[in-house]
Design a protein around this motif. Structure first.
Motif, short mmCIF file in Angstrom:
data_model
loop_
_atom_site.label_atom_id
_atom_site.label_comp_id
_atom_site.label_asym_id
_atom_site.label_seq_id
_atom_site.Cartn_x
_atom_site.Cartn_y
_atom_site.Cartn_z
N GLY A 99 -10.90 -2.24 1.74
CA GLY A 99 -10.24 -1.25 2.58
C GLY A 99 -9.81 -1.83 3.91
O GLY A 99 -10.39 -2.80 4.39
N ILE A 100 -8.79 -1.23 4.49
CA ILE A 100 -8.29 -1.66 5.80
C ILE A 100 -7.55 -0.49 6.43
O ILE A 100 -6.88 0.28 5.73
N ASN A 101 -7.69 -0.36 7.73
CA ASN A 101 -7.06 0.73 8.49
C ASN A 101 -7.32 2.09 7.82
O ASN A 101 -8.44 2.51 7.68
N ASN A 102 -6.23 2.75 7.36
CA ASN A 102 -6.37 4.08 6.74
C ASN A 102 -6.70 4.02 5.25
O ASN A 102 -7.02 5.05 4.65
N LYS A 113 -10.79 0.03 -2.46
CA LYS A 113 -10.23 0.23 -3.80
C LYS A 113 -9.32 1.45 -3.87
O LYS A 113 -9.23 2.12 -4.88
N GLY A 114 -8.67 1.72 -2.74
CA GLY A 114 -7.74 2.84 -2.68
C GLY A 114 -8.43 4.18 -2.90
O GLY A 114 -7.78 5.18 -3.23
N GLY A 115 -9.74 4.22 -2.72
CA GLY A 115 -10.48 5.46 -2.90
C GLY A 115 -10.95 5.68 -4.33
O GLY A 115 -11.59 6.68 -4.63
N ASP A 136 4.01 4.92 -2.90
CA ASP A 136 5.37 5.36 -3.24
C ASP A 136 5.99 6.19 -2.12
O ASP A 136 7.20 6.31 -2.04
N SER A 137 5.13 6.75 -1.26
CA SER A 137 5.66 7.64 -0.21
C SER A 137 5.43 7.12 1.20
O SER A 137 5.98 7.65 2.14
N GLY A 138 4.58 6.10 1.35
CA GLY A 138 4.28 5.58 2.68
C GLY A 138 3.24 6.41 3.42
O GLY A 138 3.10 6.31 4.63
N THR A 139 2.50 7.21 2.69
CA THR A 139 1.47 8.05 3.30
C THR A 139 0.44 7.18 4.01
O THR A 139 0.05 6.13 3.51
#
Length: 159
Positions: free
Chosen positions: A129-132, A136-138, A96-99
């Motif tokens: 996971g990929i890059n940052n 599973k989004g953590g 939602d924020s582009g973090t």
């Protein structure tokens, strides 16, 4: 020497002797009390240590015990699968924020190159996971199907 002078000097001597006797008696009583109290103080210190040790032991004692004999079989906890919107709630922190350069849901231009790589690639990136972005989004508690449903949800909002 007159009788009154003699009585005064006798009185003075007796008075000084009484003061010295009382001082000696006081010192003797203080010394005896010191010897008597040293034993009492030692016993009080021992009692305090014992009570303090027991008190600490009671405060840090485990509330219960576990016995492997009491467990016959593992208990399976059934959980209902989460909806895509419920799973997306944990994805929203970044999407939602582009973090950490996460594509913002609803940003067609940001999602277009990712969608062009194919849905299977998006699924794989979201699950592993990929890059940052961590796997599973953590949220390791999510199933692969729940992650795929969240990806489908974000893609549908970003076309």
């Amino acid at each position: 020497m007159s009788e009154s002078q003699m009585n005064d000097s006798t009185f003075s001597r007796l008075f000084i002797i009484m003061i010295l006797a009382m001082t000696a008696l006081t010192i003797l009583l203080v010394v005896l009390a010191s010897f008597a109290s040293s034993d009492v103080n030692a016993r009080l210190d021992e009692q305090y240590e014992l009570e303090n040790t027991q008190s600490v032991a009671e405060r840090i004692a485990p509330v219960g015990t576990f016995s492997a004999d009491s467990v016959s079989a593992p208990i399976a906890v059934a959980t209902a699968p989460k909806t895509a919107e419920q799973v997306y709630a944990s994805c929203a922190a970044c999407h939602d924020s582009g973090t950490l350069e996460a594509p913002i849901v609803g940003d067609v231009a940001g999602w277009a190159p990712r969608i062009a790589k194919g849905i299977e690639t998006l699924y794989n990136n979201a699950i592993n996971g990929i890059n940052n972005m961590p796997a599973k989004g953590g949220n390791g508690a999510l199933s692969d199907d729940e992650v795929k449903a969240a990806v489908d949800y974000m893609v549908s909002k970003s076309k």
